[in-house]
Design a protein around this motif. Structure first.
Motif, PDB file in Angstrom:
ATOM      1  N   ALA A 159       0.831  -1.204   0.000  1.00 55.69           N
ATOM      2  CA  ALA A 159       0.000   0.000   0.000  1.00 55.69           C
ATOM      3  C   ALA A 159       0.867   1.256   0.000  1.00 55.69           C
ATOM      4  N   GLY A 160       1.957   1.223   0.763  1.00 53.09           N
ATOM      5  CA  GLY A 160       2.867   2.361   0.782  1.00 53.09           C
ATOM      6  C   GLY A 160       3.530   2.572  -0.560  1.00 53.09           C
ATOM      7  N   ALA A 161       3.955   1.492  -1.195  1.00 54.46           N
ATOM      8  CA  ALA A 161       4.586   1.592  -2.510  1.00 54.46           C
ATOM      9  C   ALA A 161       3.638   2.195  -3.534  1.00 54.46           C
ATOM     10  N   VAL A 162       2.403   1.735  -3.521  1.00 54.43           N
ATOM     11  CA  VAL A 162       1.416   2.220  -4.494  1.00 54.43           C
ATOM     12  C   VAL A 162       1.093   3.695  -4.253  1.00 54.43           C
ATOM     13  N   ALA A 163       0.947   4.073  -2.986  1.00 56.40           N
ATOM     14  CA  ALA A 163       0.665   5.478  -2.665  1.00 56.40           C
ATOM     15  C   ALA A 163       1.815   6.382  -3.099  1.00 56.40           C
ATOM     16  N   LEU A 164       3.052   5.944  -2.888  1.00 57.92           N
ATOM     17  CA  LEU A 164       4.209   6.735  -3.306  1.00 57.92           C
ATOM     18  C   LEU A 164       4.291   6.836  -4.823  1.00 57.92           C
ATOM     19  N   ALA A 165       3.974   5.756  -5.507  1.00 61.87           N
ATOM     20  CA  ALA A 165       3.993   5.790  -6.973  1.00 61.87           C
ATOM     21  C   ALA A 165       2.954   6.769  -7.513  1.00 61.87           C
ATOM     22  N   ALA A 166       1.797   6.807  -6.876  1.00 62.89           N
ATOM     23  CA  ALA A 166       0.731   7.707  -7.326  1.00 62.89           C
ATOM     24  C   ALA A 166       1.051   9.162  -7.054  1.00 62.89           C
ATOM     25  N   ALA A 167       1.848   9.416  -6.016  1.00 61.10           N
ATOM     26  CA  ALA A 167       2.089  10.782  -5.561  1.00 61.10           C
ATOM     27  C   ALA A 167       3.259  11.466  -6.254  1.00 61.10           C
ATOM     28  N   ARG A 168       4.015  10.739  -7.058  1.00 61.68           N
ATOM     29  CA  ARG A 168       5.190  11.342  -7.690  1.00 61.68           C
ATOM     30  C   ARG A 168       4.785  12.408  -8.710  1.00 61.68           C
ATOM     31  N   GLY A 169       5.550  13.482  -8.716  1.00 64.46           N
ATOM     32  CA  GLY A 169       5.331  14.493  -9.740  1.00 64.46           C
ATOM     33  C   GLY A 169       4.055  15.292  -9.550  1.00 64.46           C
ATOM     34  N   PRO A 170       3.444  15.756 -10.642  1.00 65.62           N
ATOM     35  CA  PRO A 170       2.277  16.635 -10.559  1.00 65.62           C
ATOM     36  C   PRO A 170       1.094  15.989  -9.829  1.00 65.62           C
ATOM     37  N   ALA A 171       0.558  16.707  -8.851  1.00 59.80           N
ATOM     38  CA  ALA A 171      -0.575  16.203  -8.073  1.00 59.80           C
ATOM     39  C   ALA A 171      -1.791  15.950  -8.949  1.00 59.80           C
ATOM     40  N   ALA A 172      -1.907  16.683 -10.055  1.00 58.47           N
ATOM     41  CA  ALA A 172      -3.072  16.541 -10.939  1.00 58.47           C
ATOM     42  C   ALA A 172      -3.159  15.154 -11.563  1.00 58.47           C
ATOM     43  N   ARG A 173      -2.062  14.427 -11.569  1.00 59.23           N
ATOM     44  CA  ARG A 173      -2.058  13.094 -12.187  1.00 59.23           C
ATOM     45  C   ARG A 173      -2.504  11.996 -11.222  1.00 59.23           C
ATOM     46  N   ARG A 174      -2.628  12.309  -9.956  1.00 55.61           N
ATOM     47  CA  ARG A 174      -2.818  11.271  -8.944  1.00 55.61           C
ATOM     48  C   ARG A 174      -4.063  10.421  -9.192  1.00 55.61           C
ATOM     49  N   GLU A 175      -5.200  11.046  -9.436  1.00 54.93           N
ATOM     50  CA  GLU A 175      -6.428  10.263  -9.605  1.00 54.93           C
ATOM     51  C   GLU A 175      -6.353   9.369 -10.827  1.00 54.93           C
TER      52      GLU A 175
END
Length: 201
Positions: A159-175
């Motif tokens: 879960a931590g790995a996936v959250a970190l992968a989603a959070a990299r770079g521009p916040a607009a890409r997260r969803e």
């Protein structure tokens, strides 16, 4: 990594929700979304439909078997750009975690952990490697008495790995990233390989 899907392949997310529910960190507003639900696959659909995407990824991290969960974490990290100053280090970490998935030996999981300890624990790839290590039968050195990890440790690291992968770079890409991750997880759960194309700018 995974065998090809078939009609006889049971979905790996179809287990009991009660086993993973304590690890979803649902708040009071999100908890009603799972009222009366006892199956993780149904719960995933409800969380996704309700826009509770990070909670959905936590469910997957804990509900998938360990090898599939680590593979998924690696796929998610591969999708987003490396976050560190030396991308080669993160590639090495992911390779170590994937090697454990392909050949889940004690040697490979300990190698993955050594790589994470050397690189530090600030990346998605490092936590995928930690997840591989925590999927074994002992956290102690090989010559010491066994110290089994808690059953939910692998899910926490994934879960931590996936959250970190989603959070990299521009916040607009997260969803958008999280939705790609969920598609990949469902494919893995059904017997597929869950590949996600790397982002391009």
């Amino acid at each position: 990594m995974s065998p090809q899907a078939s009609d006889k392949t049971p979905n790996k997310l179809s287990g009991a929700l009660a086993r993973v529910l304590p690890h979803l960190q649902l708040d009071a507003e999100a908890t009603p979304a799972l009222a009366g639900c006892d199956n993780s696959l149904e719960a995933l659909d409800r969380l996704e439909q309700g826009g509770l995407l990070i909670e959905a990824t936590r469910l997957i991290a804990h509900a998938l078997p360990a090898r599939e969960a680590v593979w998924w974490a690696c796929a998610c990290s591969r999708h987003t750009a490396p976050s560190g100053a030396n991308p080669a280090v993160e590639t090495t970490l992911r390779d170590a975690a994937e090697e454990w998935v392909r050949r889940p030996t004690d040697e490979h999981r300990r190698t993955a952990m050594k790589q994470a300890e050397t690189a530090g624990f600030g990346s998605a790839e490092a936590w995928a490697a930690v997840a591989a290590f925590w999927s074994g039968d002992s956290m102690a050195p090989p010559e010491a008495p066994k110290v089994p990890p808690q059953p939910h440790f692998t899910g926490l690291a994934v879960a931590g790995a996936v959250a970190l992968a989603a959070a990299r770079g521009p916040a607009a890409r997260r969803e958008t990233r999280l939705r790609h991750f969920l598609v990949a997880a469902k494919d893995i759960a059904a017997g597929g390989v869950g590949r996600i194309e790397a982002e391009t700018d």
